[in-house]
Design an enzyme around this catalytic site. Structure first.
Site, PDB file in Angstrom:
ATOM      1  N   LYS A   1     -15.390  14.453  76.858  1.00 24.13           N
ATOM      2  CA  LYS A   1     -14.085  14.947  77.267  1.00 24.13           C
ATOM      3  C   LYS A   1     -13.888  16.357  76.733  1.00 24.13           C
ATOM      4  CE  LYS A   1      -9.179  13.615  77.075  1.00 24.13           C
ATOM      5  NZ  LYS A   1      -8.240  12.577  76.586  1.00 24.13           N
TER       6      LYS A   1
ATOM      7  N   SER B   1      -5.374  10.475  79.879  1.00 25.61           N
ATOM      8  CA  SER B   1      -5.815  11.834  80.108  1.00 25.61           C
ATOM      9  C   SER B   1      -7.325  11.981  80.237  1.00 25.61           C
ATOM     10  CB  SER B   1      -5.322  12.729  78.972  1.00 25.61           C
ATOM     11  OG  SER B   1      -5.887  12.312  77.726  1.00 25.61           O
TER      12      SER B   1
ATOM     13  N   SER C   1      -4.998   6.877  76.861  1.00 26.14           N
ATOM     14  CA  SER C   1      -5.750   7.871  77.625  1.00 26.14           C
ATOM     15  C   SER C   1      -7.219   7.549  77.837  1.00 26.14           C
ATOM     16  CB  SER C   1      -5.626   9.245  76.961  1.00 26.14           C
ATOM     17  OG  SER C   1      -4.324   9.757  77.153  1.00 26.14           O
TER      18      SER C   1
END
Length: 464
Positions: free
Chosen positions: A79, A149, A173
């Site tokens: 990420k 996210s 997330s």
């Protein structure tokens, strides 16, 4: 079956046996990226040349008998909050457009030491402050949200663009996009996995964890991320157990099945019944302090996020996306008293959850109240007439595990009528990832996910 379709465990077995080279595996995954990335937008950065060099090194080491473990030669994504030396860490934001990491984060260093091949950085909702990842499309239906996210990580794994990936989880997330894309997401116990070198959203709620295709894969990645520990790692033998005799599974009588779509409720309740068939004892539990959950979560996250962004919010406010900027500016109005009250309530909530988990080993519940909504949809209306923002709906069932810091796993247990994945969430005691993984793995091995319509390790049906 193409190499990019393999689960981590299956790829690791093939690499270890000399049946598949890390170079061929990496080329297969890079080919998949080239085929589908223009439709999915899972990645911010793809470092193809560096990945090929890492795969070639892994191949040479393994040929010399220097196999580092199950992650050696396995392609993965990080990420875009997680530093990897020499690569940009943009947090999917113009604010960090020119930022290049000077050293590895702890988790990147541990994966590198394990021999994993870094493919690139996956998209996040800007600075992880959102539940949709708007620039990324759902791997099962490109007209729907990816979830956030860690949307890029979940989509990359679901579509075969990475064998596994790392995400971060502040209010769901990891688990929300994993559920919406039909993959496995694990939020470990707070502070079990180092956050050094990881851009923060809310330091007292942030967690780092894996996104994988199977529960077994999640256990393998967790073992590498933990590093030296004074306990059996969560990726140990417990994750392979299939008999759940003696396991007490808490089934919430309140909160988790309220304002949940009928299809999600039906799939999750079938999965819970399957756990009982595998030997588990079902015990009804009352979720404590439910009226305070969202207020406590926002009361902690909003001021902490605003504090982190204080300088850039004042110097370059126009570089933030509008939705994130509004939230950051709102944090300036939260008083110290409000923040301290949220901290005190968190302590009470953590104690109440610990008492509840004294009666059961895990709690089983929906991961999200509904499947992936259409891109751009801002609200959902429930059967009781309640209208709820999509972001509030997605965070509602995942936030408790962030507030308490207790481990939580989501895994696929079915599909709705539109073919979109449904996820079940398993939550456990702090530092007891092994039990959570054991329950999830038992369900996975039993083939219940396949019977429900979403097989463990099944890739999203996007045409190559």
């Amino acid at each position: 079956m193409q190499p990019y379709e393999l689960s981590l465990a299956d790829a690791a077995r093939a690499v270890s046996a000399g049946e598949l080279s890390p170079v061929d595996l990496t080329e297969s995954v890079l080919g998949r990226v080239e085929a589908v990335e223009s439709r999915l937008h899972a990645y911010v950065t793809v470092a193809a040349d560096a990945a090929r060099a890492s795969a070639a090194l892994a191949e040479r080491e393994i040929a010399r008998g220097r196999l580092r473990g199950p992650l050696h030669g396995i392609p993965m994504g990080l990420k875009d909050l997680i530093d990897a030396e020499g690569m940009p860490t943009t947090a999917s934001s113009r604010v960090r457009a020119d930022h290049v990491a000077e050293e590895d984060s702890v988790v990147a260093a541990r994966l590198s030491a394990a021999g994993a091949v870094l493919l690139g950085k996956t998209h996040t909702h800007e600075f992880a402050y959102g539940l949709t990842t708007p620039q990324t499309h759902n791997a099962w239906d490109q007209g729907r949200v990816a979830g956030g996210s860690s949307g890029g990580s979940a989509v990359a794994v679901a579509a075969g663009e990475a064998t596994f990936a790392l995400g971060t989880d502040t209010g769901g997330s990891i688990r929300v996009p994993a559920a919406l894309n039909g993959v496995v997401g694990l939020k470990p116990t707070y502070d079990l996995i180092s956050r050094r070198g990881v851009t923060s959203l809310s330091w007292s709620l942030d967690h780092v964890g894996p996104v994988t295709r199977t529960v077994r894969d999640a256990a393998l990645v967790l073992a590498a991320l933990e590093g030296p520990q004074q306990r059996e790692p969560g990726g140990g033998a417990a994750a392979e157990a299939g008999d759940l005799t003696g396991l007490r599974v808490g089934v919430p009588r309140n909160y988790y099945f309220e304002r949940v779509s009928p299809e999600v409720e039906a799939s999750v309740r079938r999965a819970i019944d399957r756990l009982q068939e595998l030997g588990a004892e079902l015990v009804e539990v009352e979720i404590p302090m439910t009226r305070y959950i969202q207020a406590v979560h926002w009361g902690l996250m909003v001021p902490e996020a605003t504090s982190y962004h204080e300088r850039t919010l004042r110097s370059t406010p126009d570089l933030y996306a509008a939705d994130v900027r509004v939230l950051l500016e709102a944090g300036e109005f939260v008083t110290a008293g409000d923040y301290l009250r949220a901290q005190r309530a968190r302590t009470l909530m953590r104690d109440a959850w610990a008492q509840m988990l004294g009666r059961v080993d895990v709690i089983a519940a929906p991961a999200v109240p509904m499947t992936a909504v259409t891109s751009g949809q801002e609200s959902v209306e429930w059967a009781d007439g309640t209208v709820e923002a999509v972001s509030d709906s997605y965070v509602r069932l995942s936030a408790p595990a962030n507030i308490t810091g207790f481990p939580a796993l989501t895994l696929p247990v079915g599909q709705d009528r539109a073919g979109m994945p449904i996820g079940m969430q398993l939550m456990g005691r702090p530092l007891d990832e092994a039990t959570v993984l054991r329950a999830g793995r038992a369900y996975e091995v039993a083939g219940a996910a396949a019977a429900a319509g979403t097989a463990a390790g099944q890739l999203a049906p996007i045409a190559a």
